[in-house]
Design a protein around this motif. Structure first.
Motif, short mmCIF file in Angstrom:
data_model
loop_
_atom_site.label_atom_id
_atom_site.label_comp_id
_atom_site.label_asym_id
_atom_site.label_seq_id
_atom_site.Cartn_x
_atom_site.Cartn_y
_atom_site.Cartn_z
N LYS A 461 -13.01 -1.77 5.66
CA LYS A 461 -12.03 -2.70 6.22
C LYS A 461 -11.84 -3.92 5.33
CE LYS A 461 -12.74 -1.18 10.99
NZ LYS A 461 -13.25 -1.49 12.34
N ALA A 462 -12.93 -4.31 4.64
CA ALA A 462 -12.82 -5.46 3.73
C ALA A 462 -12.02 -5.11 2.48
CB ALA A 462 -14.22 -5.94 3.33
N GLY A 463 -12.07 -3.83 2.08
CA GLY A 463 -11.44 -3.44 0.83
C GLY A 463 -10.03 -2.89 0.96
N ARG A 464 -9.58 -2.59 2.16
CA ARG A 464 -8.25 -2.02 2.33
C ARG A 464 -7.18 -3.11 2.45
NH1 ARG A 464 -8.74 0.11 8.68
NH2 ARG A 464 -8.61 -1.98 9.64
N ASP A 465 -5.93 -2.71 2.35
CA ASP A 465 -4.82 -3.63 2.59
C ASP A 465 -4.64 -3.69 4.11
OD1 ASP A 465 -2.26 -4.78 3.04
OD2 ASP A 465 -1.60 -4.17 1.03
N GLY A 466 -5.13 -4.74 4.72
CA GLY A 466 -5.12 -4.85 6.17
C GLY A 466 -3.73 -4.83 6.77
N GLN A 467 -2.77 -5.41 6.07
CA GLN A 467 -1.41 -5.47 6.59
C GLN A 467 -0.78 -4.07 6.62
OE1 GLN A 467 1.02 -8.39 4.63
NE2 GLN A 467 2.85 -7.93 5.85
#
Length: 516
Positions: A461-467
């Motif tokens: 979750k920290a490394g993905r594009d959250g948007q």
């Protein structure tokens, strides 16, 4: 007066059978009683699978490579309980269950690790997953794409049979109507994109494990199959297209001859059901099935006796014409199978295939007065149940009203009573009991893997594009509220690093939960 001898379905076995209808049916010819192919195992052995999955994807991947080296010809994936019911490993309800009865899969990253070093285009994979089948299939497709594979060449099966979950197993999430929508969305998507994939494995296995008789397993499984056909036809799908991608999953229990007859009757009945609903394509008429030896027949007492039980059950499945087979480890009444137990189980299949002669001719017991009569009687008993289910409005209604659950419960009670009264003998349990020494070493899964999975989720979750991930989930929610096929939206979520729990959560927000 001699005591009556009955099968588990209550069919009386005569002392001797002296008459039988003429044998006119041929294998590979409608209604396929004698097998779906003219040459059966003379042309190709059944797919030899070993159902496996535990702990983390890394640990399960090691077991898969071990089994492949031992000669399995198809993978079969067991998922843990949180994965089956749509929760990530860090969810409070997952505590104590992560990796215990199967492998924990929270994201596409876990799927990549699970199949590390395995080319998906070159192996047939069966995945025992139901409520979250769409998500795991999407992960498999996404991984195949990353490997450079052509999805149209992927072969395998997802169980994807939710009706038996309500009746016998319990790993459901959504109510029946949206669950059936997800299933038919998979039918439609795979008919276009994954033509070699079995989109459902209509499962009698768990119905039998819950305590049904052989006749009930046959009837309730085929009744569920009818319900899936009806739902797909109502959606506008062509039975001659989606019907080619349906498969079945049956239990193979202890009564040797009854099990063989059950498989023969199943093919004949399904051919008549499908043709009666408009199927003219041979592949859409044929019942193809995977068999697994009976877990409920395994005993913790004198566990090595289970090797004999599994051998007889596996031989019955082969003589009954299975297309795929899993043999249980002798120690599975105690724990997940050890490597030794899994190897012996696989060797059992290989000995039957290469040493017994059982695969040398098609339907070796055809023409036996006993087998032919028993096939007919099992079919008649199953049709009787199906007529009752039809009167109730079909399998969905029969499940919602509790009819199927009631019938299974009553059969389980009757069987348990025969055990307690000693009428049914279980060697080493209620007869031929002995003082036992230390139990064999058992396989254990450490609770610490939940923390390992939670840390993976944090990094993901920290490394993905959250948007982008949030937009994918929103697109899925809107599609679920409408009528579009959900598979492309689920695939988009998977490929933008959304987790299984997040995807299931969006669907929960629209569909609700069954029983809540």
């Amino acid at each position: 007066m001699a005591k009556k001898v009955l099968t588990t379905s209550g069919i009386e076995i005569k002392d001797v059978y002296t008459s039988c209808r003429p044998m006119e049916e041929l294998p590979g010819v409608f209604p396929y009683t004698r097998g779906i192919r003219p040459d059966m195992y003379r042309g190709k052995h059944w797919t030899m699978r070993q159902y496996a999955g535990f702990s983390t994807a890394e640990a399960s991947n090691k077991r898969y490579h071990y089994l492949l080296k031992q000669g399995i010809t198809g993978l079969s994936v067991a998922f843990d309980l949180p994965t089956q019911i749509g929760y990530d490993s860090d969810h409070p309800l997952a505590e104590g269950e992560v990796g215990k009865v199967g492998v924990a899969i929270d994201s596409l990253e876990d799927m990549e690790v699970l199949f590390n070093g395995i080319e998906l285009q070159k192996i047939s994979t069966s995945m025992t997953i139901n409520a979250t089948a769409s998500v795991l299939l999407a992960m498999y497709i996404a991984l195949a794409r990353k490997q450079g594979a052509d999805p149209a060449r992927l072969s395998g099966t997802i169980q994807n049979d939710i009706l038996k979950e309500y009746a016998a197993r319990g790993t459901y999430i959504y109510p029946p109507k949206p669950s059936m929508r997800l299933i038919t969305d998979i039918f439609e998507y795979c008919s276009r994109e994954l033509p070699r994939w079995n989109t459902i494995s209509i499962s009698g296995y768990h119905i039998r494990e819950a305590g049904s008789t052989a006749a009930q397993e046959l009837a309730f499984t085929l009744a569920n199959g009818k319900a899936y056909l009806e739902a797909a036809i109502e959606k506008g799908l062509d039975i001659n297209v989606f019907g080619r991608q349906l498969s079945f999953f049956f239990n193979c229990h202890n009564n040797f001859f009854e099990e063989i007859a059950k498989f023969r009757a199943a093919r004949r009945m399904w051919a008549r059901i499908t043709s009666g609903m408009g199927a003219t394509d041979v592949k859409a008429q044929q019942l193809r099935f995977h068999a697994q030896t009976a877990g409920s027949a395994l005993t913790a007492q004198q566990p090595r006796n289970n090797i004999s039980r599994v051998t007889l059950q596996a031989l019955a499945a082969v003589l009954g014409g299975t297309q795929s087979l899993h043999t249980n480890g002798y120690d599975e009444a105690l724990s997940l199978p050890t490597e030794e137990a899994a190897r012996i189980a696989l060797r059992t299949q290989q000995i039957i295939a290469y040493e017994s002669g059982a695969a040398d001719t098609v339907d070796p017991l055809a023409g036996s007065y006993f087998i032919e009569s028993l096939t007919d009687e099992l079919e008649q008993a199953a049709w009787s149940y199906i007529r009752k289910i039809d009167e109730l409005g079909g399998a969905v209604k029969a499940t919602e009203t509790g009819y199927i659950q009631q019938q299974i419960g009553e059969a389980a009670y009757r069987y348990q009573k025969t055990l307690e009264e000693g009428e049914q003998v279980i060697v080493g349990v209620n007869r031929f009991v002995m003082e036992e020494g230390p139990l064999p070493a058992s396989f254990q899964v450490d609770d610490s893997i939940r923390q390992v999975q939670a840390e993976k989720l944090q990094r993901l979750k920290a490394g993905r594009d959250g948007q982008v991930a949030a937009q994918s989930l929103e697109n899925l929610r809107l599609a679920a509220a409408g009528t579009e096929n959900l598979m492309p939206f689920i695939l988009q979520c998977v490929e933008t690093s959304c987790t299984l729990g997040e995807i299931a959560g969006e669907l929960r927000s629209v569909f609700g939960e069954y029983g809540s």
